[in-house]
Design a protein around this motif. Sequence first.
Motif, PDB file in Angstrom:
ATOM      1  N   GLY A 171       0.767  -1.244   0.000  1.00  7.52           N
ATOM      2  CA  GLY A 171       0.000   0.000   0.000  1.00  7.52           C
ATOM      3  C   GLY A 171       0.790   1.280   0.000  1.00  7.52           C
ATOM      4  O   GLY A 171       0.300   2.302  -0.465  1.00  7.52           O
ATOM      5  N   CYS A 172       2.019   1.268   0.522  1.00  5.25           N
ATOM      6  CA  CYS A 172       2.730   2.550   0.623  1.00  5.25           C
ATOM      7  C   CYS A 172       4.228   2.365   0.786  1.00  5.25           C
ATOM      8  O   CYS A 172       4.718   1.263   1.023  1.00  5.25           O
ATOM      9  CB  CYS A 172       2.196   3.367   1.795  1.00  5.25           C
ATOM     10  N   GLN A 173       4.936   3.473   0.713  1.00  5.33           N
ATOM     11  CA  GLN A 173       6.365   3.492   0.997  1.00  5.33           C
ATOM     12  C   GLN A 173       6.688   4.724   1.835  1.00  5.33           C
ATOM     13  O   GLN A 173       5.953   5.720   1.823  1.00  5.33           O
ATOM     14  CB  GLN A 173       7.187   3.530  -0.280  1.00  5.33           C
ATOM     15  N   SER A 174       7.784   4.636   2.535  1.00 11.30           N
ATOM     16  CA  SER A 174       8.196   5.717   3.417  1.00 11.30           C
ATOM     17  C   SER A 174       8.469   6.995   2.642  1.00 11.30           C
ATOM     18  O   SER A 174       9.097   6.978   1.577  1.00 11.30           O
ATOM     19  CB  SER A 174       9.449   5.303   4.187  1.00 11.30           C
ATOM     20  N   TYR A 175       8.036   8.092   3.181  1.00  5.99           N
ATOM     21  CA  TYR A 175       8.277   9.398   2.576  1.00  5.99           C
ATOM     22  C   TYR A 175       9.759   9.779   2.675  1.00  5.99           C
ATOM     23  O   TYR A 175      10.249  10.585   1.906  1.00  5.99           O
ATOM     24  CB  TYR A 175       7.425  10.448   3.285  1.00  5.99           C
ATOM     25  N   HIS A 176      10.449   9.156   3.642  1.00  4.54           N
ATOM     26  CA  HIS A 176      11.846   9.504   3.902  1.00  4.54           C
ATOM     27  C   HIS A 176      12.833   8.740   3.033  1.00  4.54           C
ATOM     28  O   HIS A 176      14.004   9.108   2.956  1.00  4.54           O
ATOM     29  CB  HIS A 176      12.195   9.238   5.372  1.00  4.54           C
ATOM     30  N   TYR A 177      12.384   7.675   2.390  1.00  2.00           N
ATOM     31  CA  TYR A 177      13.310   6.819   1.658  1.00  2.00           C
ATOM     32  C   TYR A 177      13.734   7.464   0.348  1.00  2.00           C
ATOM     33  O   TYR A 177      12.917   7.750  -0.526  1.00  2.00           O
ATOM     34  CB  TYR A 177      12.670   5.464   1.381  1.00  2.00           C
ATOM     35  N   THR A 178      15.019   7.696   0.205  1.00  2.00           N
ATOM     36  CA  THR A 178      15.564   8.267  -1.026  1.00  2.00           C
ATOM     37  C   THR A 178      16.761   7.447  -1.483  1.00  2.00           C
ATOM     38  O   THR A 178      17.473   6.847  -0.684  1.00  2.00           O
ATOM     39  CB  THR A 178      16.011   9.730  -0.821  1.00  2.00           C
ATOM     40  N   GLU A 213       2.523   9.608  -7.276  1.00  2.00           N
ATOM     41  CA  GLU A 213       1.661  10.786  -7.402  1.00  2.00           C
ATOM     42  C   GLU A 213       0.664  10.922  -6.257  1.00  2.00           C
ATOM     43  O   GLU A 213      -0.054  11.924  -6.174  1.00  2.00           O
ATOM     44  CB  GLU A 213       0.896  10.720  -8.730  1.00  2.00           C
ATOM     45  N   HIS A 214       0.601   9.922  -5.367  1.00  2.00           N
ATOM     46  CA  HIS A 214      -0.381   9.917  -4.288  1.00  2.00           C
ATOM     47  C   HIS A 214       0.336  10.067  -2.942  1.00  2.00           C
ATOM     48  O   HIS A 214       1.182   9.235  -2.599  1.00  2.00           O
ATOM     49  CB  HIS A 214      -1.180   8.614  -4.279  1.00  2.00           C
ATOM     50  N   TRP A 256      -6.435   4.024  -4.225  1.00  2.00           N
ATOM     51  CA  TRP A 256      -7.195   3.176  -3.295  1.00  2.00           C
ATOM     52  C   TRP A 256      -6.352   2.872  -2.062  1.00  2.00           C
ATOM     53  O   TRP A 256      -6.869   2.862  -0.943  1.00  2.00           O
ATOM     54  CB  TRP A 256      -7.614   1.884  -3.990  1.00  2.00           C
ATOM     55  N   ASP A 257      -5.054   2.648  -2.243  1.00  2.00           N
ATOM     56  CA  ASP A 257      -4.156   2.466  -1.099  1.00  2.00           C
ATOM     57  C   ASP A 257      -4.245   3.669  -0.159  1.00  2.00           C
ATOM     58  O   ASP A 257      -4.297   3.518   1.061  1.00  2.00           O
ATOM     59  CB  ASP A 257      -2.706   2.313  -1.566  1.00  2.00           C
ATOM     60  N   ALA A 258      -4.238   4.857  -0.746  1.00  2.07           N
ATOM     61  CA  ALA A 258      -4.294   6.074   0.072  1.00  2.07           C
ATOM     62  C   ALA A 258      -5.565   6.111   0.905  1.00  2.07           C
ATOM     63  O   ALA A 258      -5.540   6.499   2.080  1.00  2.07           O
ATOM     64  CB  ALA A 258      -4.206   7.303  -0.828  1.00  2.07           C
ATOM     65  N   ARG A 299      -1.331  -7.328  -7.145  1.00  2.00           N
ATOM     66  CA  ARG A 299      -0.833  -5.995  -6.790  1.00  2.00           C
ATOM     67  C   ARG A 299      -0.247  -5.300  -8.025  1.00  2.00           C
ATOM     68  O   ARG A 299      -0.442  -4.109  -8.240  1.00  2.00           O
ATOM     69  CB  ARG A 299       0.226  -6.115  -5.697  1.00  2.00           C
ATOM     70  N   ALA A 300       0.460  -6.054  -8.847  1.00  2.00           N
ATOM     71  CA  ALA A 300       1.037  -5.475 -10.051  1.00  2.00           C
ATOM     72  C   ALA A 300      -0.053  -4.993 -11.005  1.00  2.00           C
ATOM     73  O   ALA A 300       0.131  -4.025 -11.739  1.00  2.00           O
ATOM     74  CB  ALA A 300       1.929  -6.490 -10.752  1.00  2.00           C
ATOM     75  N   CYS A 301      -1.211  -5.671 -10.990  1.00  2.00           N
ATOM     76  CA  CYS A 301      -2.328  -5.234 -11.824  1.00  2.00           C
ATOM     77  C   CYS A 301      -2.879  -3.894 -11.354  1.00  2.00           C
ATOM     78  O   CYS A 301      -3.372  -3.099 -12.161  1.00  2.00           O
ATOM     79  CB  CYS A 301      -3.449  -6.271 -11.791  1.00  2.00           C
ATOM     80  N   PHE A 302      -2.809  -3.654 -10.063  1.00  2.00           N
ATOM     81  CA  PHE A 302      -3.375  -2.425  -9.513  1.00  2.00           C
ATOM     82  C   PHE A 302      -2.435  -1.238  -9.629  1.00  2.00           C
ATOM     83  O   PHE A 302      -2.873  -0.125  -9.926  1.00  2.00           O
ATOM     84  CB  PHE A 302      -3.750  -2.631  -8.038  1.00  2.00           C
ATOM     85  N   CYS A 303      -1.178  -1.439  -9.386  1.00  2.00           N
ATOM     86  CA  CYS A 303      -0.240  -0.322  -9.381  1.00  2.00           C
ATOM     87  C   CYS A 303      -0.282   0.419 -10.710  1.00  2.00           C
ATOM     88  O   CYS A 303      -0.251  -0.189 -11.769  1.00  2.00           O
ATOM     89  CB  CYS A 303       1.177  -0.819  -9.107  1.00  2.00           C
ATOM     90  N   CYS A 304      -0.373   1.728 -10.610  1.00  2.00           N
ATOM     91  CA  CYS A 304      -0.344   2.638 -11.767  1.00  2.00           C
ATOM     92  C   CYS A 304      -1.663   2.726 -12.529  1.00  2.00           C
ATOM     93  O   CYS A 304      -1.790   3.544 -13.443  1.00  2.00           O
ATOM     94  CB  CYS A 304       0.773   2.276 -12.745  1.00  2.00           C
ATOM     95  N   ARG A 305      -2.682   1.928 -12.189  1.00  2.00           N
ATOM     96  CA  ARG A 305      -3.947   2.006 -12.933  1.00  2.00           C
ATOM     97  C   ARG A 305      -5.126   2.420 -12.056  1.00  2.00           C
ATOM     98  O   ARG A 305      -6.244   2.536 -12.561  1.00  2.00           O
ATOM     99  CB  ARG A 305      -4.249   0.675 -13.616  1.00  2.00           C
ATOM    100  N   THR A 306      -4.920   2.624 -10.788  1.00  2.00           N
ATOM    101  CA  THR A 306      -5.994   3.052  -9.895  1.00  2.00           C
ATOM    102  C   THR A 306      -5.724   4.496  -9.511  1.00  2.00           C
ATOM    103  O   THR A 306      -4.858   4.775  -8.683  1.00  2.00           O
ATOM    104  CB  THR A 306      -6.068   2.136  -8.655  1.00  2.00           C
TER     105      THR A 306
END
Length: 208
Positions: free
Chosen positions: A75-82, A91-92, A107-109, A163-170
């Motif tokens: 559902g998410c990744q750390s905002y701090h990870y660079t 974009e979310h 939807w994750d958001a 999950r790969a089906c959802f990423c980038c299309r929702t």
Amino acid sequence: MEVLAVDNFKSLYYLLIDDIKNLKPIAKQSLLRLYEQFSQGLSPNTKDYQLIMQDNTHASLCIDSHAGKITSCFGCQSYHYTDDKKNYTTEHVIEWPSGKVFAWCIWDAFFITKLVGKSATIRTVDFINKTKIKIEFDGSVFNCDDCWFSFPLGDTQMNESIRACFCCRTKAFTNPQNAQIYANQYNCEVVDMTEILARTQKIVMALT
């Protein structure tokens, strides 16, 4: 404009919810703890999640780490990870008073914000007209004027995982016309705010 109606069989989110329902309680608890820690601006320690990360039966949790810290999960990744070699932003963005995360899809958001249960702002962008979208959550209710959303159709043979089906299309859109343009191009259905909230509640129930 009428929302695109499709058979449940073709709507991939049902399969994803079933996968989440089948996770062991300890796996669900770990995800909830990660979401809470991210919302507090924390960088969770890898050793606290080592058993879950080593359990291949929980591959769908997608818990990743870097330098001893958890960088992402389902559902998410750390905002701090660079990382200078890769761009990990999405974009979310979910913003709490004390922390932020990038969500993999809109939807994750929604479901992460709902699970954490604290006031938050979701920021995203309409893929078609590039208009910024802000969705407010007061701790119980979401508010977004004229928001529409795309959800992927098809089957899991399109990718190696649901999950790969959802990423980038929702995604989120400012009007149903833009949503339908995207849906026609990327094999999606279009849903309104009422429907995404209903789907959000289903995955929240699956995770708790």
